[in-house]
Design a protein around this motif. Structure first.
Motif, PDB file in Angstrom:
ATOM      1  N   GLY A  13       0.822  -1.204   0.000  1.00  0.00           N
ATOM      2  CA  GLY A  13       0.000   0.000   0.000  1.00  0.00           C
ATOM      3  C   GLY A  13       0.859   1.260   0.000  1.00  0.00           C
ATOM      4  N   CYS A  14       1.952   1.207   0.742  1.00  0.00           N
ATOM      5  CA  CYS A  14       2.900   2.334   0.765  1.00  0.00           C
ATOM      6  C   CYS A  14       3.487   2.536  -0.628  1.00  0.00           C
ATOM      7  CB  CYS A  14       4.035   2.066   1.752  1.00  0.00           C
ATOM      8  SG  CYS A  14       3.544   1.927   3.473  1.00  0.00           S
ATOM      9  N   ALA A  15       3.890   1.436  -1.250  1.00  0.00           N
ATOM     10  CA  ALA A  15       4.474   1.511  -2.594  1.00  0.00           C
ATOM     11  C   ALA A  15       3.479   2.108  -3.579  1.00  0.00           C
ATOM     12  CB  ALA A  15       4.918   0.126  -3.051  1.00  0.00           C
ATOM     13  N   ALA A  16       2.222   1.704  -3.477  1.00  0.00           N
ATOM     14  CA  ALA A  16       1.188   2.225  -4.371  1.00  0.00           C
ATOM     15  C   ALA A  16       0.958   3.714  -4.126  1.00  0.00           C
ATOM     16  CB  ALA A  16      -0.109   1.446  -4.185  1.00  0.00           C
ATOM     17  N   SER A  17       0.970   4.128  -2.863  1.00  0.00           N
ATOM     18  CA  SER A  17       0.773   5.545  -2.535  1.00  0.00           C
ATOM     19  C   SER A  17       1.885   6.414  -3.101  1.00  0.00           C
ATOM     20  CB  SER A  17       0.714   5.735  -1.014  1.00  0.00           C
ATOM     21  OG  SER A  17      -0.437   5.144  -0.491  1.00  0.00           O
ATOM     22  N   VAL A  18       3.120   5.942  -2.958  1.00  0.00           N
ATOM     23  CA  VAL A  18       4.270   6.680  -3.482  1.00  0.00           C
ATOM     24  C   VAL A  18       4.191   6.769  -5.005  1.00  0.00           C
ATOM     25  CG1 VAL A  18       6.763   6.565  -3.791  1.00  0.00           C
ATOM     26  CG2 VAL A  18       5.773   6.209  -1.537  1.00  0.00           C
ATOM     27  N   THR A  19       3.854   5.661  -5.634  1.00  0.00           N
ATOM     28  CA  THR A  19       3.742   5.632  -7.099  1.00  0.00           C
ATOM     29  C   THR A  19       2.680   6.616  -7.573  1.00  0.00           C
ATOM     30  OG1 THR A  19       4.504   3.339  -7.184  1.00  0.00           O
ATOM     31  CG2 THR A  19       3.282   4.167  -9.096  1.00  0.00           C
ATOM     32  N   ARG A  20       1.515   6.602  -6.936  1.00  0.00           N
ATOM     33  CA  ARG A  20       0.432   7.529  -7.310  1.00  0.00           C
ATOM     34  C   ARG A  20       0.867   8.975  -7.127  1.00  0.00           C
ATOM     35  NH1 ARG A  20      -2.824   3.761  -4.746  1.00  0.00           N
ATOM     36  NH2 ARG A  20      -2.880   4.996  -2.835  1.00  0.00           N
ATOM     37  N   ALA A  21       1.562   9.258  -6.031  1.00  0.00           N
ATOM     38  CA  ALA A  21       2.000  10.636  -5.754  1.00  0.00           C
ATOM     39  C   ALA A  21       2.928  11.139  -6.847  1.00  0.00           C
ATOM     40  CB  ALA A  21       2.686  10.698  -4.395  1.00  0.00           C
ATOM     41  N   VAL A  22       3.874  10.306  -7.274  1.00  0.00           N
ATOM     42  CA  VAL A  22       4.804  10.716  -8.326  1.00  0.00           C
ATOM     43  C   VAL A  22       4.070  10.864  -9.652  1.00  0.00           C
ATOM     44  CG1 VAL A  22       6.835  10.036  -9.657  1.00  0.00           C
ATOM     45  CG2 VAL A  22       6.821   9.727  -7.171  1.00  0.00           C
ATOM     46  N   GLN A  23       3.188   9.922  -9.958  1.00  0.00           N
ATOM     47  CA  GLN A  23       2.488   9.974 -11.237  1.00  0.00           C
ATOM     48  C   GLN A  23       1.436  11.072 -11.284  1.00  0.00           C
ATOM     49  OE1 GLN A  23       1.515   5.813 -11.839  1.00  0.00           O
ATOM     50  NE2 GLN A  23       3.428   5.530 -12.956  1.00  0.00           N
ATOM     51  N   ARG A  24       1.075  11.615 -10.137  1.00  0.00           N
ATOM     52  CA  ARG A  24       0.177  12.769 -10.119  1.00  0.00           C
ATOM     53  C   ARG A  24       0.876  14.007 -10.688  1.00  0.00           C
ATOM     54  NH1 ARG A  24      -1.291  12.301  -4.727  1.00  0.00           N
ATOM     55  NH2 ARG A  24      -2.562  10.490  -5.070  1.00  0.00           N
ATOM     56  N   ILE A  25       2.188  14.120 -10.455  1.00  0.00           N
ATOM     57  CA  ILE A  25       2.913  15.286 -10.981  1.00  0.00           C
ATOM     58  C   ILE A  25       3.534  15.004 -12.345  1.00  0.00           C
ATOM     59  CG2 ILE A  25       3.360  16.246  -8.694  1.00  0.00           C
ATOM     60  CD1 ILE A  25       6.342  15.313  -9.142  1.00  0.00           C
ATOM     61  N   ASP A  26       3.654  13.724 -12.719  1.00  0.00           N
ATOM     62  CA  ASP A  26       4.189  13.332 -14.026  1.00  0.00           C
ATOM     63  C   ASP A  26       3.580  11.986 -14.394  1.00  0.00           C
ATOM     64  OD1 ASP A  26       5.575  12.612 -16.297  1.00  0.00           O
ATOM     65  OD2 ASP A  26       7.557  12.668 -15.372  1.00  0.00           O
ATOM     66  N   ALA A  28       3.688  10.261 -16.921  1.00  0.00           N
ATOM     67  CA  ALA A  28       4.553   9.363 -17.689  1.00  0.00           C
ATOM     68  C   ALA A  28       5.729   8.826 -16.873  1.00  0.00           C
ATOM     69  CB  ALA A  28       5.071  10.089 -18.923  1.00  0.00           C
ATOM     70  N   ALA A  29       5.824   9.187 -15.611  1.00  0.00           N
ATOM     71  CA  ALA A  29       6.962   8.765 -14.785  1.00  0.00           C
ATOM     72  C   ALA A  29       6.976   7.252 -14.605  1.00  0.00           C
ATOM     73  CB  ALA A  29       6.894   9.436 -13.424  1.00  0.00           C
ATOM     74  N   ARG A  30       8.192   6.702 -14.608  1.00  0.00           N
ATOM     75  CA  ARG A  30       8.386   5.285 -14.271  1.00  0.00           C
ATOM     76  C   ARG A  30       8.859   5.233 -12.833  1.00  0.00           C
ATOM     77  NH1 ARG A  30      12.384   2.617 -18.158  1.00  0.00           N
ATOM     78  NH2 ARG A  30      12.925   1.801 -16.126  1.00  0.00           N
ATOM     79  N   LEU A  35      10.747  -2.399  -1.676  1.00  0.00           N
ATOM     80  CA  LEU A  35      10.351  -2.303  -0.272  1.00  0.00           C
ATOM     81  C   LEU A  35      11.423  -2.841   0.670  1.00  0.00           C
ATOM     82  CD1 LEU A  35       6.578  -3.266  -0.259  1.00  0.00           C
ATOM     83  CD2 LEU A  35       7.583  -1.094   0.401  1.00  0.00           C
ATOM     84  N   ALA A  36      12.072  -3.946   0.297  1.00  0.00           N
ATOM     85  CA  ALA A  36      13.080  -4.549   1.168  1.00  0.00           C
ATOM     86  C   ALA A  36      14.238  -3.586   1.429  1.00  0.00           C
ATOM     87  CB  ALA A  36      13.589  -5.849   0.560  1.00  0.00           C
ATOM     88  N   ALA A  37      14.661  -2.874   0.386  1.00  0.00           N
ATOM     89  CA  ALA A  37      15.768  -1.926   0.520  1.00  0.00           C
ATOM     90  C   ALA A  37      15.286  -0.534   0.922  1.00  0.00           C
ATOM     91  CB  ALA A  37      16.544  -1.840  -0.791  1.00  0.00           C
ATOM     92  N   LYS A  38      13.957  -0.331   0.885  1.00  0.00           N
ATOM     93  CA  LYS A  38      13.353   0.979   1.188  1.00  0.00           C
ATOM     94  C   LYS A  38      13.882   2.061   0.253  1.00  0.00           C
ATOM     95  CE  LYS A  38      12.120  -0.230   5.863  1.00  0.00           C
ATOM     96  NZ  LYS A  38      10.713  -0.454   5.711  1.00  0.00           N
ATOM     97  N   LYS A  39      13.932   1.699  -1.035  1.00  0.00           N
ATOM     98  CA  LYS A  39      14.415   2.619  -2.070  1.00  0.00           C
ATOM     99  C   LYS A  39      13.378   2.754  -3.178  1.00  0.00           C
ATOM    100  CE  LYS A  39      19.324   1.880  -1.396  1.00  0.00           C
ATOM    101  NZ  LYS A  39      19.607   3.154  -0.772  1.00  0.00           N
ATOM    102  N   ILE A  40      13.377   3.923  -3.784  1.00  0.00           N
ATOM    103  CA  ILE A  40      12.503   4.197  -4.920  1.00  0.00           C
ATOM    104  C   ILE A  40      13.369   4.747  -6.037  1.00  0.00           C
ATOM    105  CG2 ILE A  40      10.537   5.531  -5.769  1.00  0.00           C
ATOM    106  CD1 ILE A  40       9.763   5.923  -2.792  1.00  0.00           C
ATOM    107  N   LYS A  41      13.215   4.210  -7.227  1.00  0.00           N
ATOM    108  CA  LYS A  41      13.868   4.764  -8.412  1.00  0.00           C
ATOM    109  C   LYS A  41      12.778   5.377  -9.273  1.00  0.00           C
ATOM    110  CE  LYS A  41      17.748   1.611  -8.516  1.00  0.00           C
ATOM    111  NZ  LYS A  41      18.449   0.558  -9.266  1.00  0.00           N
ATOM    112  N   VAL A  42      13.027   6.597  -9.728  1.00  0.00           N
ATOM    113  CA  VAL A  42      12.033   7.327 -10.514  1.00  0.00           C
ATOM    114  C   VAL A  42      12.692   7.882 -11.765  1.00  0.00           C
ATOM    115  CG1 VAL A  42      10.444   9.290 -10.554  1.00  0.00           C
ATOM    116  CG2 VAL A  42      10.752   7.979  -8.437  1.00  0.00           C
ATOM    117  N   GLU A  43      12.058   7.604 -12.897  1.00  0.00           N
ATOM    118  CA  GLU A  43      12.459   8.234 -14.155  1.00  0.00           C
ATOM    119  C   GLU A  43      11.349   9.213 -14.506  1.00  0.00           C
ATOM    120  OE1 GLU A  43      13.398   6.871 -18.689  1.00  0.00           O
ATOM    121  OE2 GLU A  43      14.060   5.570 -17.054  1.00  0.00           O
TER     122      GLU A  43
END
Length: 66
Positions: A13-26, A28-30, A35-43
């Motif tokens: 759910g956290c991962a989905a929330s973060v993804t939605r937040a980024v895609q709200r501003i872009d 087309a963002a990837r 979760l295991a490493a607690k890292k997010i990569k964003v293009e």
């Protein structure tokens, strides 16, 4: 590509929330959440600060960014 350390992520759910937040501003963002490493990569066409702000605005403070 940006990489963020986000220590407060604990579940899918956290991962989905973060993804939605980024895609709200872009829509087309990837977004790749590790979760295991607690890292997010964003293009994204948005700036590092804009993406960091979107993640933090969703309730997930960024502890490191590259």
């Amino acid at each position: 590509m940006y990489e963020f350390d986000v220590q407060d992520m604990t579940c899918g759910g956290c991962a989905a929330s973060v993804t939605r937040a980024v895609q709200r501003i872009d829509a087309a963002a990837r977004v790749d959440v590790d979760l295991a490493a607690k890292k997010i990569k964003v293009e994204s066409s948005r700036t590092l600060d804009e993406v960091r702000g979107a993640i933090a605005g969703a309730g997930f403070p960024v502890t490191g960014a590259r």
